[in-house]
Enzyme design. Sequence first.
Site, PDB file in Angstrom:
ATOM      1  N   ASN A   6       0.855  -1.189   0.000  1.00 18.13           N
ATOM      2  CA  ASN A   6       0.000   0.000   0.000  1.00 18.13           C
ATOM      3  C   ASN A   6       0.898   1.249   0.000  1.00 18.13           C
ATOM      4  O   ASN A   6       1.729   1.417   0.896  1.00 18.13           O
ATOM      5  CB  ASN A   6      -0.894  -0.042   1.246  1.00 18.13           C
ATOM      6  CG  ASN A   6      -1.819   1.147   1.335  1.00 18.13           C
ATOM      7  OD1 ASN A   6      -1.399   2.276   1.085  1.00 18.13           O
ATOM      8  ND2 ASN A   6      -3.060   0.924   1.701  1.00 18.13           N
ATOM      9  N   HIS A   9       0.905   6.085   2.013  1.00 24.47           N
ATOM     10  CA  HIS A   9       1.702   6.950   2.880  1.00 24.47           C
ATOM     11  C   HIS A   9       2.746   7.763   2.119  1.00 24.47           C
ATOM     12  O   HIS A   9       3.207   8.792   2.603  1.00 24.47           O
ATOM     13  CB  HIS A   9       2.355   6.147   3.998  1.00 24.47           C
ATOM     14  CG  HIS A   9       1.338   5.659   4.984  1.00 24.47           C
ATOM     15  ND1 HIS A   9       0.580   6.519   5.728  1.00 24.47           N
ATOM     16  CD2 HIS A   9       0.921   4.422   5.296  1.00 24.47           C
ATOM     17  CE1 HIS A   9      -0.252   5.820   6.471  1.00 24.47           C
ATOM     18  NE2 HIS A   9      -0.079   4.545   6.226  1.00 24.47           N
ATOM     19  N   HIS A  42      -5.801   3.529  -1.488  1.00 26.33           N
ATOM     20  CA  HIS A  42      -7.135   3.834  -0.979  1.00 26.33           C
ATOM     21  C   HIS A  42      -7.489   5.234  -1.464  1.00 26.33           C
ATOM     22  O   HIS A  42      -6.909   6.219  -1.021  1.00 26.33           O
ATOM     23  CB  HIS A  42      -7.107   3.772   0.562  1.00 26.33           C
ATOM     24  CG  HIS A  42      -8.448   3.998   1.197  1.00 26.33           C
ATOM     25  ND1 HIS A  42      -8.651   3.866   2.537  1.00 26.33           N
ATOM     26  CD2 HIS A  42      -9.651   4.358   0.678  1.00 26.33           C
ATOM     27  CE1 HIS A  42      -9.920   4.122   2.827  1.00 26.33           C
ATOM     28  NE2 HIS A  42     -10.537   4.440   1.711  1.00 26.33           N
ATOM     29  N   ARG A  44      -9.688   7.983  -1.078  1.00 26.17           N
ATOM     30  CA  ARG A  44     -10.679   8.435  -0.090  1.00 26.17           C
ATOM     31  C   ARG A  44     -11.558   9.535  -0.664  1.00 26.17           C
ATOM     32  O   ARG A  44     -11.127  10.290  -1.536  1.00 26.17           O
ATOM     33  CB  ARG A  44      -9.954   8.961   1.162  1.00 26.17           C
ATOM     34  CG  ARG A  44      -9.443   7.858   2.054  1.00 26.17           C
ATOM     35  CD  ARG A  44      -8.782   8.456   3.295  1.00 26.17           C
ATOM     36  NE  ARG A  44      -8.558   7.428   4.289  1.00 26.17           N
ATOM     37  CZ  ARG A  44      -9.393   7.142   5.285  1.00 26.17           C
ATOM     38  NH1 ARG A  44     -10.505   7.835   5.431  1.00 26.17           N
ATOM     39  NH2 ARG A  44      -9.127   6.181   6.129  1.00 26.17           N
ATOM     40  N   ARG A  48      -7.427  12.783   0.717  1.00 27.59           N
ATOM     41  CA  ARG A  48      -6.387  13.314   1.606  1.00 27.59           C
ATOM     42  C   ARG A  48      -4.981  12.833   1.251  1.00 27.59           C
ATOM     43  O   ARG A  48      -4.003  13.466   1.614  1.00 27.59           O
ATOM     44  CB  ARG A  48      -6.708  12.981   3.059  1.00 27.59           C
ATOM     45  CG  ARG A  48      -6.510  11.529   3.411  1.00 27.59           C
ATOM     46  CD  ARG A  48      -6.496  11.334   4.901  1.00 27.59           C
ATOM     47  NE  ARG A  48      -7.807  11.401   5.468  1.00 27.59           N
ATOM     48  CZ  ARG A  48      -8.189  10.664   6.517  1.00 27.59           C
ATOM     49  NH1 ARG A  48      -7.339   9.850   7.092  1.00 27.59           N
ATOM     50  NH2 ARG A  48      -9.401  10.754   7.001  1.00 27.59           N
ATOM     51  N   GLU A  69      -8.724   0.194  -2.905  1.00 27.93           N
ATOM     52  CA  GLU A  69      -9.531   0.222  -1.674  1.00 27.93           C
ATOM     53  C   GLU A  69     -10.453   1.410  -1.765  1.00 27.93           C
ATOM     54  O   GLU A  69     -10.013   2.522  -2.091  1.00 27.93           O
ATOM     55  CB  GLU A  69      -8.627   0.443  -0.461  1.00 27.93           C
ATOM     56  CG  GLU A  69      -8.050  -0.784   0.129  1.00 27.93           C
ATOM     57  CD  GLU A  69      -7.194  -0.419   1.331  1.00 27.93           C
ATOM     58  OE1 GLU A  69      -7.430   0.609   1.989  1.00 27.93           O
ATOM     59  OE2 GLU A  69      -6.258  -1.162   1.586  1.00 27.93           O
ATOM     60  N   THR A 100      -8.071   3.277   8.382  1.00 26.46           N
ATOM     61  CA  THR A 100      -9.262   2.440   8.486  1.00 26.46           C
ATOM     62  C   THR A 100      -9.272   1.756   9.851  1.00 26.46           C
ATOM     63  O   THR A 100      -8.364   1.001  10.172  1.00 26.46           O
ATOM     64  CB  THR A 100      -9.246   1.384   7.355  1.00 26.46           C
ATOM     65  OG1 THR A 100      -8.859   2.034   6.150  1.00 26.46           O
ATOM     66  CG2 THR A 100     -10.604   0.764   7.176  1.00 26.46           C
ATOM     67  N   GLU A 150     -10.657  -9.807   3.160  1.00 26.77           N
ATOM     68  CA  GLU A 150      -9.385  -9.448   3.782  1.00 26.77           C
ATOM     69  C   GLU A 150      -9.665  -9.346   5.276  1.00 26.77           C
ATOM     70  O   GLU A 150     -10.456  -8.506   5.710  1.00 26.77           O
ATOM     71  CB  GLU A 150      -8.853  -8.122   3.227  1.00 26.77           C
ATOM     72  CG  GLU A 150      -7.513  -7.739   3.869  1.00 26.77           C
ATOM     73  CD  GLU A 150      -6.957  -6.410   3.363  1.00 26.77           C
ATOM     74  OE1 GLU A 150      -7.320  -5.972   2.248  1.00 26.77           O
ATOM     75  OE2 GLU A 150      -6.174  -5.792   4.106  1.00 26.77           O
ATOM     76  N   HIS A 189      -3.494  -4.998   7.728  1.00 22.83           N
ATOM     77  CA  HIS A 189      -3.624  -3.851   8.615  1.00 22.83           C
ATOM     78  C   HIS A 189      -2.780  -4.027   9.878  1.00 22.83           C
ATOM     79  O   HIS A 189      -2.942  -5.009  10.584  1.00 22.83           O
ATOM     80  CB  HIS A 189      -5.074  -3.554   9.020  1.00 22.83           C
ATOM     81  CG  HIS A 189      -5.282  -2.084   9.279  1.00 22.83           C
ATOM     82  ND1 HIS A 189      -4.880  -1.477  10.428  1.00 22.83           N
ATOM     83  CD2 HIS A 189      -5.777  -1.105   8.496  1.00 22.83           C
ATOM     84  CE1 HIS A 189      -5.137  -0.191  10.355  1.00 22.83           C
ATOM     85  NE2 HIS A 189      -5.677   0.075   9.192  1.00 22.83           N
TER      86      HIS A 189
HETATM   87  N1  PXP Z   1      -5.710  -3.353   4.291  1.00 25.95           N
HETATM   88  C1  PXP Z   1      -6.665  -2.397   4.354  1.00 25.95           C
HETATM   89  C2  PXP Z   1      -8.058  -2.748   3.964  1.00 25.95           C
HETATM   90  C3  PXP Z   1      -6.346  -1.085   4.767  1.00 25.95           C
HETATM   91  O1  PXP Z   1      -7.313  -0.146   4.827  1.00 25.95           O
HETATM   92  C4  PXP Z   1      -4.997  -0.778   5.075  1.00 25.95           C
HETATM   93  C5  PXP Z   1      -4.629   0.622   5.464  1.00 25.95           C
HETATM   94  O2  PXP Z   1      -4.835   1.490   4.414  1.00 25.95           O
HETATM   95  C6  PXP Z   1      -4.052  -1.808   4.987  1.00 25.95           C
HETATM   96  C7  PXP Z   1      -4.435  -3.085   4.611  1.00 25.95           C
HETATM   97  C8  PXP Z   1      -2.610  -1.563   5.286  1.00 25.95           C
HETATM   98  O3  PXP Z   1      -2.474  -1.276   6.638  1.00 25.95           O
HETATM   99  P1  PXP Z   1      -1.078  -0.784   7.208  1.00 25.95           P
HETATM  100  O4  PXP Z   1      -0.785   0.535   6.561  1.00 25.95           O
HETATM  101  O5  PXP Z   1      -1.306  -0.700   8.677  1.00 25.95           O
HETATM  102  O6  PXP Z   1      -0.062  -1.829   6.811  1.00 25.95           O
END
Ligand code: PXP
Length: 236
Positions: A6, A9, A42, A44, A48, A69, A100, A150, A189
Amino acid sequence: MILGVNVDHVATVREARKTFEPDPVMAATLAILGGANGITVHLREDRRHIHDRDLKMLRDVVHCELNLEMAATEEMVRIARDIKPDMVTLVPEKRQELTTEGGLNVTGQKEHLKETIKRIHDSGIPVSLFINPHIMDVDISKEINADMIEIHTGLYANVKGKKQEDELHRVMEAVKIGNNLGLLVNAGHGLTYFNVKRIAAIEGIRGLYIGHSIISRAVLVGIERAVREMKKLIVA
Ligand code: PXP
């Protein structure tokens, strides 16, 4: 086991200055070179971090799995049907949250989610539901025609000791039930370099979706070279 990275960030850092760098699209290509099997973003409602432009460009350059996402809203369904990611993961979304915070409320939104899944399926895109490790949520996911789930590992990641053991078992149980129902089962997550191994060892998990910890480490393992390259430019 596949790894979906992901890159939200990276966009968060960019948005701290509202500039062009660092670019999540560049980060995605490097993540793929590093072995990522897929890229997740994601989009949003408040944009953001990830912007529509990022998603469009990612669709052009990501030839492995692009996972979008998104919240189950009219606007997002329209975007998914237009961009055609390789899969959509439906997630809950609150404006005030930092990230999330939990899985979808599949019981409360059953009909709405079912209709949303159908509309995404109409465009040929598989759908995953981000759910808490609760047996009922796995059952409902199957009932409303999700292709994948997931399992939210956030609680497992945030507790220690006996509580973590209990959470691990809840995740394992949800994976087993999902597999038995014929669902593809992912997890994600809060996974880090320290807590990922026990989740990765669970039989029946197709893939892990990880963001924050990988991007955090990238900032540190890459900082030495970044400073060296700047120093070279400014020191005669
Ligand atoms: N899976 C989902 C559905 C999420 O919303 C997120 C965070 O955006 C992640 C995985 C990844 O989480 P993390 O950034 O804590 O690794």
